[in-house]
Design a protein around this motif. Structure first.
Motif, PDB file in Angstrom:
ATOM      1  N   SER A 159       0.822  -1.211   0.000  1.00 13.63           N
ATOM      2  CA  SER A 159       0.000   0.000   0.000  1.00 13.63           C
ATOM      3  C   SER A 159       0.853   1.257   0.000  1.00 13.63           C
ATOM      4  O   SER A 159       0.510   2.257  -0.643  1.00 13.63           O
ATOM      5  N   LYS A 160       1.969   1.206   0.702  1.00 12.96           N
ATOM      6  CA  LYS A 160       2.836   2.375   0.838  1.00 12.96           C
ATOM      7  C   LYS A 160       3.704   2.606  -0.395  1.00 12.96           C
ATOM      8  O   LYS A 160       3.989   3.757  -0.753  1.00 12.96           O
ATOM      9  N   LYS A 161       4.112   1.536  -1.075  1.00 13.56           N
ATOM     10  CA  LYS A 161       5.155   1.676  -2.094  1.00 13.56           C
ATOM     11  C   LYS A 161       4.735   1.219  -3.492  1.00 13.56           C
ATOM     12  O   LYS A 161       5.563   1.202  -4.397  1.00 13.56           O
ATOM     13  N   LYS A 162       3.487   0.829  -3.687  1.00  8.29           N
ATOM     14  CA  LYS A 162       3.098   0.273  -4.987  1.00  8.29           C
ATOM     15  C   LYS A 162       3.250   1.275  -6.129  1.00  8.29           C
ATOM     16  O   LYS A 162       3.493   0.889  -7.275  1.00  8.29           O
ATOM     17  N   ASN A 163       3.096   2.578  -5.833  1.00  7.28           N
ATOM     18  CA  ASN A 163       3.215   3.582  -6.887  1.00  7.28           C
ATOM     19  C   ASN A 163       4.666   3.985  -7.143  1.00  7.28           C
ATOM     20  O   ASN A 163       5.054   4.259  -8.280  1.00  7.28           O
ATOM     21  N   SER A 164       5.463   4.006  -6.089  1.00  8.66           N
ATOM     22  CA  SER A 164       6.856   4.428  -6.230  1.00  8.66           C
ATOM     23  C   SER A 164       7.800   3.273  -6.559  1.00  8.66           C
ATOM     24  O   SER A 164       8.911   3.505  -7.053  1.00  8.66           O
ATOM     25  N   HIS A 165       7.377   2.050  -6.305  1.00  7.41           N
ATOM     26  CA  HIS A 165       8.216   0.878  -6.556  1.00  7.41           C
ATOM     27  C   HIS A 165       7.399  -0.164  -7.338  1.00  7.41           C
ATOM     28  O   HIS A 165       6.772  -1.045  -6.741  1.00  7.41           O
ATOM     29  N   PRO A 166       7.397  -0.078  -8.663  1.00  6.20           N
ATOM     30  CA  PRO A 166       6.635  -1.040  -9.477  1.00  6.20           C
ATOM     31  C   PRO A 166       6.950  -2.511  -9.178  1.00  6.20           C
ATOM     32  O   PRO A 166       6.036  -3.340  -9.231  1.00  6.20           O
ATOM     33  N   PRO A 167       8.231  -2.885  -8.871  1.00  2.66           N
ATOM     34  CA  PRO A 167       8.481  -4.303  -8.548  1.00  2.66           C
ATOM     35  C   PRO A 167       7.678  -4.798  -7.360  1.00  2.66           C
ATOM     36  O   PRO A 167       7.218  -5.945  -7.357  1.00  2.66           O
ATOM     37  N   ILE A 168       7.477  -3.940  -6.355  1.00  3.40           N
ATOM     38  CA  ILE A 168       6.691  -4.346  -5.192  1.00  3.40           C
ATOM     39  C   ILE A 168       5.241  -4.580  -5.587  1.00  3.40           C
ATOM     40  O   ILE A 168       4.606  -5.543  -5.151  1.00  3.40           O
ATOM     41  N   LYS A 169       4.707  -3.720  -6.439  1.00  5.67           N
ATOM     42  CA  LYS A 169       3.327  -3.884  -6.918  1.00  5.67           C
ATOM     43  C   LYS A 169       3.179  -5.207  -7.661  1.00  5.67           C
ATOM     44  O   LYS A 169       2.246  -5.980  -7.396  1.00  5.67           O
ATOM     45  N   TYR A 170       4.119  -5.481  -8.574  1.00  6.12           N
ATOM     46  CA  TYR A 170       4.040  -6.715  -9.363  1.00  6.12           C
ATOM     47  C   TYR A 170       4.191  -7.945  -8.479  1.00  6.12           C
ATOM     48  O   TYR A 170       3.378  -8.882  -8.553  1.00  6.12           O
ATOM     49  N   LEU A 171       5.215  -7.964  -7.633  1.00  4.10           N
ATOM     50  CA  LEU A 171       5.509  -9.146  -6.827  1.00  4.10           C
ATOM     51  C   LEU A 171       4.384  -9.453  -5.859  1.00  4.10           C
ATOM     52  O   LEU A 171       4.030 -10.626  -5.657  1.00  4.10           O
ATOM     53  N   PHE A 172       3.812  -8.425  -5.254  1.00  2.00           N
ATOM     54  CA  PHE A 172       2.736  -8.663  -4.286  1.00  2.00           C
ATOM     55  C   PHE A 172       1.468  -9.149  -4.987  1.00  2.00           C
ATOM     56  O   PHE A 172       0.858 -10.131  -4.554  1.00  2.00           O
ATOM     57  N   GLU A 173       1.064  -8.450  -6.036  1.00  2.00           N
ATOM     58  CA  GLU A 173      -0.192  -8.812  -6.706  1.00  2.00           C
ATOM     59  C   GLU A 173      -0.118 -10.202  -7.318  1.00  2.00           C
ATOM     60  O   GLU A 173      -1.026 -11.029  -7.144  1.00  2.00           O
ATOM     61  N   LYS A 174       0.971 -10.499  -8.033  1.00  2.00           N
ATOM     62  CA  LYS A 174       1.098 -11.814  -8.664  1.00  2.00           C
ATOM     63  C   LYS A 174       1.348 -12.889  -7.620  1.00  2.00           C
ATOM     64  O   LYS A 174       0.766 -13.978  -7.693  1.00  2.00           O
ATOM     65  N   GLY A 175       2.205 -12.595  -6.656  1.00  2.00           N
ATOM     66  CA  GLY A 175       2.492 -13.581  -5.620  1.00  2.00           C
ATOM     67  C   GLY A 175       1.266 -13.931  -4.805  1.00  2.00           C
ATOM     68  O   GLY A 175       0.997 -15.106  -4.537  1.00  2.00           O
ATOM     69  N   LEU A 176       0.498 -12.918  -4.401  1.00  2.00           N
ATOM     70  CA  LEU A 176      -0.706 -13.164  -3.605  1.00  2.00           C
ATOM     71  C   LEU A 176      -1.750 -13.926  -4.410  1.00  2.00           C
ATOM     72  O   LEU A 176      -2.382 -14.860  -3.894  1.00  2.00           O
ATOM     73  N   LEU A 177      -1.940 -13.552  -5.679  1.00  2.00           N
ATOM     74  CA  LEU A 177      -2.928 -14.229  -6.520  1.00  2.00           C
ATOM     75  C   LEU A 177      -2.594 -15.709  -6.676  1.00  2.00           C
ATOM     76  O   LEU A 177      -3.472 -16.575  -6.525  1.00  2.00           O
ATOM     77  N   ILE A 178      -1.333 -16.004  -6.963  1.00  2.00           N
ATOM     78  CA  ILE A 178      -0.925 -17.401  -7.146  1.00  2.00           C
ATOM     79  C   ILE A 178      -1.027 -18.164  -5.827  1.00  2.00           C
ATOM     80  O   ILE A 178      -1.487 -19.318  -5.793  1.00  2.00           O
ATOM     81  N   PHE A 179      -0.623 -17.516  -4.731  1.00  2.00           N
ATOM     82  CA  PHE A 179      -0.676 -18.185  -3.430  1.00  2.00           C
ATOM     83  C   PHE A 179      -2.121 -18.460  -3.010  1.00  2.00           C
ATOM     84  O   PHE A 179      -2.419 -19.531  -2.468  1.00  2.00           O
ATOM     85  N   LEU A 180      -3.028 -17.533  -3.259  1.00  2.00           N
ATOM     86  CA  LEU A 180      -4.440 -17.755  -2.934  1.00  2.00           C
ATOM     87  C   LEU A 180      -5.016 -18.879  -3.799  1.00  2.00           C
ATOM     88  O   LEU A 180      -5.851 -19.663  -3.330  1.00  2.00           O
ATOM     89  N   GLY A 181      -4.583 -18.961  -5.049  1.00  2.00           N
ATOM     90  CA  GLY A 181      -4.997 -20.080  -5.889  1.00  2.00           C
ATOM     91  C   GLY A 181      -4.514 -21.404  -5.320  1.00  2.00           C
ATOM     92  O   GLY A 181      -5.231 -22.407  -5.349  1.00  2.00           O
ATOM     93  N   ALA A 182      -3.288 -21.400  -4.790  1.00  2.00           N
ATOM     94  CA  ALA A 182      -2.738 -22.603  -4.174  1.00  2.00           C
ATOM     95  C   ALA A 182      -3.545 -23.004  -2.940  1.00  2.00           C
ATOM     96  O   ALA A 182      -3.861 -24.185  -2.747  1.00  2.00           O
ATOM     97  N   VAL A 183      -3.883 -22.026  -2.103  1.00  2.00           N
ATOM     98  CA  VAL A 183      -4.668 -22.303  -0.889  1.00  2.00           C
ATOM     99  C   VAL A 183      -6.043 -22.842  -1.256  1.00  2.00           C
ATOM    100  O   VAL A 183      -6.563 -23.758  -0.604  1.00  2.00           O
ATOM    101  N   THR A 184      -6.645 -22.292  -2.313  1.00  2.00           N
ATOM    102  CA  THR A 184      -7.953 -22.785  -2.769  1.00  2.00           C
ATOM    103  C   THR A 184      -7.875 -24.247  -3.180  1.00  2.00           C
ATOM    104  O   THR A 184      -8.742 -25.057  -2.821  1.00  2.00           O
ATOM    105  N   ALA A 185      -6.830 -24.599  -3.936  1.00  2.00           N
ATOM    106  CA  ALA A 185      -6.640 -26.000  -4.335  1.00  2.00           C
ATOM    107  C   ALA A 185      -6.454 -26.885  -3.107  1.00  2.00           C
ATOM    108  O   ALA A 185      -7.000 -27.997  -3.044  1.00  2.00           O
TER     109      ALA A 185
END
Length: 271
Positions: A159-185
């Protein structure tokens, strides 16, 4: 899904995959084979990222230890190997939580690692001493609470750095999405097995091996989130870093620029 094989079934949980369907010596074949993904991601992560701290080399390699424990657990379905799978998961989560807390709130002195180490001892004892449903509950309360706290802290960084640090935005969004998919499975495999195992009540013609899918997706999602924590830790400690893409642009790697510049200087000096 129990059937007879070489190992006695003593674990507190038996997953949806048919036991000994492919080998007399391997209880859950696909769950065992898929555990190798965690070993690979953990070891590769420790080698290719700029882990200028023991804590991150430990964090990555604990993922490999989890993968090894998972391989032995699903291969045998014994309580001893189950502990070898679950205990390193708690240790890995605590190692990452340590870095998250210090990245957000600053260094807390010796009391924080001591407190986390005591928590690790308590969790280890509760997981290894108890049996049956109580053991299963103790582990998931211990590990699940650490997961939730860590995700909340990562969301604060995002929330604090997603606009100033694009890698953090990408890593969190993709990482969380994939991890939540894993938990669902994982949840479907555990709680809705009769409806996805290819049997009489199943809505699917065959078992899709969702727990094996959990191993692979969780490995990918966790890798991305650990790289996020590493990137943010470097930044908060005054090290310039960037995300590079390896293996055909598929794998993000955290590289510190000070290390990169040092290597370039050394190469020029050698010439």
């Amino acid at each position: 899904m129990s059937s007879q094989g070489i190992w006695p079934l003593t674990s507190s949980v038996d997953w949806c995959e048919d036991n000994y369907a492919h080998s007399y010596y391997i209880a859950e074949f696909w769950n065992t084979i898929s555990s190798i993904a965690m070993i690979i991601f953990g070891e590769v992560g420790a080698r290719i990222n700029s882990c200028n701290s023991f804590r991150f080399r430990l964090a990555f390699r604990l993922i490999s230890v989890v993968g090894l424990g998972s391989l032995l657990f699903h291969g045998t379905l014994t309580s001893q190997m189950q502990a070898l799978d679950e205990v390193p998961m708690v240790w890995s989560a605590l190692t990452l939580l340590y870095s998250l807390i210090e990245s957000i709130f600053g260094k807390k002195g010796k009391w924080l690692p001591i407190l986390l180490a005591l928590h690790a001892v308590l969790c280890t004892a509760s997981i290894t001493i108890t049996t049956g449903a109580l053991q299963f509950a103790f582990f998931h309360i211990s590990f699940g609470s650490l997961e939730i706290i860590s995700l909340i802290l990562m969301f604060q960084i995002y929330s604090k750095k997603k606009n100033s640090h694009p890698p953090i935005k990408y890593l969190f969004e993709k990482g969380l999405l994939i991890f939540l998919g894993a938990v669902t499975a994982w949840l479907i495999d555990l709680h809705l097995c009769d409806y996805v195992n290819g049997g009489e009540k199943s809505i699917l013609p065959y078992n899709p091996q969702l727990h094996a899918m959990w191993h692979i997706l969780a490995s990918v999602g966790l890798y991305l989130l650990v790289v996020l924590i590493l990137y943010n830790w470097h930044y908060e400690n005054g090290r310039k870093c960037k995300i590079e893409w390896r293996y055909g642009g598929l794998v993000p790697v955290c590289r510190t620029l000070d290390v990169e510049n040092t290597n370039k200087t050394m190469n020029k000096a050698a010439k």
